[in-house]
Write an enzyme that holds these catalytic residues in place. Structure first.
Site, PDB file in Angstrom:
ATOM      1  N   PHE A  57       6.833   1.543  -4.140  1.00 25.35           N
ATOM      2  CA  PHE A  57       8.223   1.750  -3.708  1.00 25.35           C
ATOM      3  C   PHE A  57       8.792   3.128  -4.054  1.00 25.35           C
ATOM      4  CE2 PHE A  57       7.863  -2.905  -4.105  1.00 25.35           C
ATOM      5  CZ  PHE A  57       8.228  -3.284  -2.812  1.00 25.35           C
ATOM      6  N   HIS A  83      10.799  -9.581   1.031  1.00 21.81           N
ATOM      7  CA  HIS A  83      10.564  -8.148   0.878  1.00 21.81           C
ATOM      8  C   HIS A  83      11.888  -7.395   1.042  1.00 21.81           C
ATOM      9  CE1 HIS A  83       8.905  -4.132   1.566  1.00 21.81           C
ATOM     10  NE2 HIS A  83       7.783  -4.587   1.033  1.00 21.81           N
ATOM     11  N   ASP A  92       0.846  -1.192   0.000  1.00 27.01           N
ATOM     12  CA  ASP A  92       0.000   0.000   0.000  1.00 27.01           C
ATOM     13  C   ASP A  92       0.881   1.241   0.000  1.00 27.01           C
ATOM     14  OD1 ASP A  92       0.808  -0.135   2.733  1.00 27.01           O
ATOM     15  OD2 ASP A  92      -1.025   0.848   3.391  1.00 27.01           O
ATOM     16  N   TYR A 116       2.887   4.772   0.806  1.00 26.27           N
ATOM     17  CA  TYR A 116       3.502   5.371   1.985  1.00 26.27           C
ATOM     18  C   TYR A 116       2.474   6.280   2.661  1.00 26.27           C
ATOM     19  CZ  TYR A 116       7.917   3.909  -0.186  1.00 26.27           C
ATOM     20  OH  TYR A 116       8.939   3.188  -0.754  1.00 26.27           O
TER      21      TYR A 116
END
Length: 229
Positions: free
Chosen positions: A84, A193, A71, A73
């Site tokens: 990202f 991740h 989701d 920031y």
């Protein structure tokens, strides 16, 4: 709640490609939840005009790779509708720092001081978050808005209608989407991740070089990953 296609701020090619999804019940639910949050005075990131930024920056006819995030920031000035990615001038987040480290180890590309990944998006990298909005200062706060039903349907539709795409699934959340993808016609690359909290499993994955090797085999132009060029 009635959906009008002209109200959806998305590139026309993508809008036509995804048209059936906008009339599914989950999309009405998303709209209702989003409007309700605004009426309740909630601050939502990214700004509404950037909600579908991933689709607007990546030409559908040049789509090559999907990089799935969770989701947006949730701090001010960070979210820009690309997984990202943060706007130019904003401090590079820890996960992206690790992505840059892997890029250097894999392809010898020096880390960028800039966290804006728009250059990747314009080359055919769909930087797609599974959840496309978030309340300020509350991570994953819109997980029940209906976004995941929408983006799951997007992934499945791309898998069915396109050929020879690369899907980068980083972390358990992204890896859970593998069942939506036809691995007989697309390349799926999985890793931990990139967050420093994941500790191990991402660095050394070589997904950037592997992606380009696959694209070349498909007769496609590889991604220019160097953001400094």
């Amino acid at each position: 709640m009635q959906i009008k296609l002209e109200d959806i701020a998305m590139n026309e090619d993508w809008k036509n490609f995804l048209k059936p999804l906008f009339f599914e019940p989950f999309f009405s639910t998303i709209k209702q939840n989003y409007i309700q949050a605004l009426q309740n005075g909630k601050i939502i990131y990214p700004p509404a005009k950037l909600t579908f930024n991933a689709f607007n920056l990546t030409p559908l006819n040049e789509l090559k790779l999907i990089l799935l995030g969770q989701d947006p920031y949730h701090q001010p000035n960070q979210a820009m509708g690309l997984s990202f990615s943060v706007p130019s001038g904003v401090r590079v987040p820890p996960s992206l720092v690790n992505i840059y480290k892997e890029l250097e180890a894999d392809l010898g590309i020096k880390p960028s001081k800039n966290g804006d990944l728009s250059k990747w998006a314009r080359q055919g990298v769909l930087l797609l978050n599974a959840i496309l909005s978030v309340e300020a200062n509350k991570a994953v706060s819109h997980q029940n808005f209906g976004w995941q039903e929408f983006t799951n349907a997007v992934i499945a539709h791309l898998s069915k209608e396109k050929q020879g795409l690369v899907f980068l699934l980083w972390g358990n959340f992204a890896r859970s989407k593998k069942s939506l993808i036809d691995t007989s016609k697309h390349l799926v690359l999985e890793a931990a991740h990139p967050s420093p909290l994941a500790r191990t499993g991402f660095l050394g994955c070589k997904h950037f070089s592997k992606s380009n090797e696959w694209l070349i085999k498909q007769g496609k132009t590889p991604i220019e990953w160097d953001l400094n060029a």
